[in-house]
Design an enzyme around this catalytic site. Sequence first.
Site, PDB file in Angstrom:
ATOM      1  N   ASP A  88     -73.461  13.641   4.877  1.00  0.00           N
ATOM      2  CA  ASP A  88     -72.902  14.546   3.862  1.00  0.00           C
ATOM      3  C   ASP A  88     -73.131  16.002   4.312  1.00  0.00           C
ATOM      4  OD1 ASP A  88     -72.106  15.782   1.535  1.00  0.00           O
ATOM      5  OD2 ASP A  88     -73.613  14.829   0.247  1.00  0.00           O
ATOM      6  N   LYS A  90     -70.934  18.470   4.712  1.00  0.00           N
ATOM      7  CA  LYS A  90     -70.092  19.477   4.026  1.00  0.00           C
ATOM      8  C   LYS A  90     -69.762  20.651   4.943  1.00  0.00           C
ATOM      9  CE  LYS A  90     -71.535  18.489  -0.727  1.00  0.00           C
ATOM     10  NZ  LYS A  90     -72.726  17.648  -0.564  1.00  0.00           N
ATOM     11  N   ASP A  93     -66.805  25.817   7.997  1.00  0.00           N
ATOM     12  CA  ASP A  93     -66.600  26.995   8.839  1.00  0.00           C
ATOM     13  C   ASP A  93     -65.281  26.841   9.612  1.00  0.00           C
ATOM     14  OD1 ASP A  93     -67.166  29.394  10.308  1.00  0.00           O
ATOM     15  OD2 ASP A  93     -69.304  28.996  10.071  1.00  0.00           O
TER      16      ASP A  93
END
Length: 256
Positions: A88, A90, A93
């Site tokens: 996880d 996430k 960028d």
Amino acid sequence: MKTYAERAALCTNPTAKALFTLMEEQQTNLCLSADIIEKEKFLALVDAVGPSVCVVKTHIDMMDDFDTTTIVQLQRLAEKHAFLIFEDRKFADIGNTVKHQYQNGMYNIADWAHIINAHALPGPGAIEGLKEVGLHKGRGLLLIAQMSPVGNLATDGYTDKTVQMGKEQSDFVIGFISNEKLTDDERFVHMTPGVKLEAGADGLGQVYKTPASVIKDHGSDVIIVGRGIYEADNPTQAAIAYRDAGWDAYRARLKA
Ligand code: S5P
């Protein structure tokens, strides 16, 4: 609506196909969120709960005593209990940066996580960057189309655009983190965090829905459960209770 097995047949991404297949075979739509900061406790929890889950979700960067054997041991447990590993991370960028965060550094996530997730905020280039690393390894990406906490900004137009972005790269995007079903395209899996057997909140913004609400009423596919399991007196028994609640809700949805 189609069964998980029928949906497996629609998928071309190998991770999506494997996920729907093992959900059907093992009769579970439960993902354990193993947010444990000590390696041995983490591995013991995963071993205890492994038989009840289709996916184990990690936050590998919250572990105090992470070392290279952690991943080898996690992979052994994934084989023993037949679950997929979801880091996880996430990602959020630009494409060139997420590519390296996915492949390099001390975690080498692309080498062991079948599934990862990313925010849609940076646009399609981030998905392309992750895809350069993960597609040929057969990996899958979940886009975060909605979030569970109160006051989050992933709403309305943001959610719609995220789903659209996912559809445009459906060779690698296998679904969404969401609070509800967001598309009728049954190749996509919806995974929902913020789940407990009793609805409520945690004091830091997290909002809890019940398995029945998530799977039956809101049409999601997988319940993601952390504290509801690992803070229970008996996590093994708690996982069985969540698995049963999630599977009963799925069967009720099929009949509706
Ligand atoms: O919107 C989100 C997205 C995620 S992936 N809300 C979440 O809670 N999560 C993750 O799900 C969160 O990072 C945590 O690992 C898990 C929920 O944990 P629980 O203890 O509240 O069940």
